[in-house]
Design an enzyme around this catalytic site. Structure first.
Site, short mmCIF file in Angstrom:
data_model
loop_
_atom_site.label_atom_id
_atom_site.label_comp_id
_atom_site.label_asym_id
_atom_site.label_seq_id
_atom_site.Cartn_x
_atom_site.Cartn_y
_atom_site.Cartn_z
N SER A 184 0.88 -1.18 0.00
CA SER A 184 0.00 0.00 0.00
C SER A 184 0.91 1.22 0.00
O SER A 184 1.04 1.95 0.98
CB SER A 184 -0.94 -0.01 1.21
N HIS B 204 -3.17 -5.85 2.29
CA HIS B 204 -2.28 -6.89 2.80
C HIS B 204 -2.93 -8.27 2.86
O HIS B 204 -2.26 -9.26 3.17
CB HIS B 204 -1.75 -6.52 4.20
N GLU C 170 -4.72 -2.35 9.22
CA GLU C 170 -4.00 -2.92 10.37
C GLU C 170 -4.66 -2.52 11.69
O GLU C 170 -4.94 -1.33 11.90
CB GLU C 170 -2.54 -2.41 10.40
N GLU D 240 1.87 -9.48 6.70
CA GLU D 240 2.76 -9.18 7.82
C GLU D 240 2.61 -10.17 8.98
O GLU D 240 3.12 -9.92 10.07
CB GLU D 240 2.51 -7.75 8.31
N ASP E 24 -3.82 1.24 11.49
CA ASP E 24 -3.37 1.89 10.26
C ASP E 24 -4.52 1.73 9.28
O ASP E 24 -4.79 0.62 8.80
CB ASP E 24 -2.10 1.24 9.70
N GLU F 225 -3.10 5.71 12.21
CA GLU F 225 -2.23 6.07 11.07
C GLU F 225 -3.08 6.22 9.80
O GLU F 225 -4.01 5.44 9.58
CB GLU F 225 -1.21 4.94 10.90
N ASP G 290 1.61 8.48 7.23
CA ASP G 290 2.52 7.57 6.52
C ASP G 290 2.51 7.97 5.04
O ASP G 290 3.41 8.68 4.57
CB ASP G 290 2.04 6.12 6.73
N LYS H 152 9.83 5.37 7.08
CA LYS H 152 10.21 4.18 6.32
C LYS H 152 11.40 4.57 5.44
O LYS H 152 11.22 5.31 4.45
CB LYS H 152 9.06 3.73 5.42
N HIS I 204 8.62 -0.98 9.40
CA HIS I 204 8.86 -1.99 8.36
C HIS I 204 7.97 -1.72 7.15
O HIS I 204 7.17 -0.78 7.16
CB HIS I 204 8.57 -3.38 8.92
N LYS J 245 7.10 0.17 14.39
CA LYS J 245 6.03 -0.70 13.90
C LYS J 245 6.69 -1.76 13.04
O LYS J 245 7.18 -1.45 11.96
CB LYS J 245 5.02 0.14 13.10
C1 LIG Z 1 3.68 -1.13 6.45
C2 LIG Z 1 2.73 -0.64 5.65
O1 LIG Z 1 2.36 -1.26 4.51
P1 LIG Z 1 3.16 -1.19 3.12
O2 LIG Z 1 4.56 -1.57 3.40
O3 LIG Z 1 2.41 -2.14 2.26
O4 LIG Z 1 3.06 0.25 2.67
C3 LIG Z 1 2.00 0.59 6.00
O5 LIG Z 1 1.12 1.01 5.24
O6 LIG Z 1 2.27 1.20 7.03
MG LIG Z 2 0.72 2.79 6.73
#
Ligand SMILES: C=C(OP(=O)(O)O)C(=O)O
Ligand SMILES: [Mg+2]
Length: 399
Positions: free
Chosen positions: A42, A146, A155, A196, A232, A274, A301, A326, A354, A377
């Site tokens: 995503s 996911h 999430e 995940e 999330d 999130e 994010d 990230k 992650h 996370k």
């Molecule tokens: C970990 C996540 O998913 P992705 O790595 O698929 O963006 C997220 O959206 O926070």
């Molecule tokens: Mg996210």
């Protein structure tokens, strides 16, 4: 001593079975670092560009490796990352690929730490770091991008905010995950797992809220410290033609989405939400933060994609009180640390994260400790997730 003398790049598997980039960096004195790029499903619209692994490797070999080998010191992370930007020449790593960039950036950091004989978190954060540990937010139920046929919300995250140590927090999240497995079994709900390792049951969001609330409350009572939970919502993935689309329920307008999230924050006393709104709607984020930001974290994010310019925009508009970090969204460790530091200077709490596609790489555990990020996370179970969680346990023991 830390002059880079060799960089090797190869394709390895990520946790979804896709090819990703792994980098080995060697220095003049024999220092060695190895790291691999994660990959999102995503993904945010404004993220740095991930190229197909073979293309990223070929382009990095052509443009980046000659600028680093014999030229740059692995111990100087800013220099390494500046060379990666210069080699790429774009503002989104679309030439060498953010996957090659982040793998080299992280591998160089490990090589630098190896030469110093210091743990990576200390090389990244300095000698006075290692006394503050992040609270792990653990994905226990999920769907969205996911997992098929599961919750709309991507999430549901266990948040052991009262845990006395990171080790106890990690085990608490695993206990919540296990308890949810039992509750689903008792209800006769067949539960697969998502990308995940979170449960991905074919239930609605309302039922998931109840199950996660029950499990976190029970485990909290058992362990004797506070375990809250969060979400999330990855709302950019739900946003179509000005509305938030929920399978099996009515769509929500932006105003309705804000009301819904605010109500859920209060009903479940949630610690964290999130991406509750679309990735380009800084104003709606600000409205929600204004309403509930005194009692929960509203985290960006896809909104920020670890980019300091977007974060500055969010700071100016009051869009959130938290940012997800990230490294592969922006391409280098220096850029990720800049985002953490800009956030910290403005009261924005960082959550080092992650991706849904991961490897056994543990760099983000060190980054979270080295940058004194208040949260991390990185899942709850599954080997590529426990790699980071177990590294946090080891760091806590050593520090
Ligand atoms: C970990 C996540 O998913 P992705 O790595 O698929 O963006 C997220 O959206 O926070
Ligand atoms: Mg996210």
């Amino acid at each position: 001593m830390t002059l880079i003398t060799d960089i090797r790049l190869r394709r390895v598997l990520d946790s979804r079975g896709n090819a990703t980039v792994e980098a080995d960096v060697t220095t003049e004195s024999g220092g060695f670092g190895r790291a691999a790029a994660p990959s999102g499903a995503s993904t945010g619209e404004h993220e740095a560009i991930e190229l197909p692994a073979h293309e990223a490797i070929a382009n990095a070999r052509e443009h980046a490796v000659p600028r680093l080998v014999g030229e740059v010191f692995a111990g100087d992370q800013r220099e390494v990352d500046a060379a990666l930007h210069a080699a790429d020449g774009t503002d989104d790593f679309s030439e060498i690929g953010a996957n090659s960039a982040v793998a080299i950036s992280m591998a160089a950091a490990k090589a630098g730490a190896d030469v110093l004989g210091a743990p990576l978190y200390q090389h990244l954060g300095g000698t006075f770091r290692g006394d503050q540990f992040p609270t792990p937010l653990g994905n226990v139920v999920g769907g969205g991008e996911h997992a098929e046929e599961a919750t709309n919300i991507q999430e549901f995250l266990s948040a052991p905010v009262g845990a006395p140590s990171v080790t106890e927090a990690v085990f608490a999240n695993a206990q919540v995950h296990a308890r949810i497995g039992e509750l689903l079994e008792e209800k006769g709900v067949p539960a697969n797992k998502g990308d995940e390792g979170a449960w991905a049951p074919p239930i609605g969001d309302d039922e998931a809220f109840e199950i996660v609330d029950q499990a976190t409350t029970e485990v909290s009572d058992d362990l004797g410290f506070e375990i809250s939970f969060g979400l999330d919502m990855a709302a950019a993935e739900m946003y179509e033609d000005g509305e938030y689309v929920y399978e099996g329920e009515a769509n929500r307008s932006t105003a309705e989405q804000i009301d819904y999230v605010a109500e859920m924050v209060d009903e479940y006393d949630m610690a964290y939400v999130e991406d509750p709104l679309d990735e380009n709607d800084f104003e709606a984020f600000a409205e929600l933060t204004d309403r509930v930001g005194d009692r929960t974290l509203i985290c960006g994010d896809d909104l920020y994609v670890t980019n300091v310019e977007r974060l500055q925009d969010g700071i100016d508009k009051g869009s959130s009180n938290s940012i997800l970090i990230k490294p592969n969204q922006i391409g280098t460790l220096s850029d990720a640390v800049d985002a953490i530091e800009l956030g910290a200077a403005n009261g924005i709490q960082s959550v080092v994260s992650h991706r849904s596609g991961e490897t056994e790489d543990t760099t983000i555990a060190h980054l979270a400790v080295g940058a004194a990020a208040p949260y991390i996370k990185t899942g709850t179970v599954a080997g590529e997730r426990t790699a980071k969680l177990n590294e946090l346990i080891r760091i806590e023991e050593q520090a």
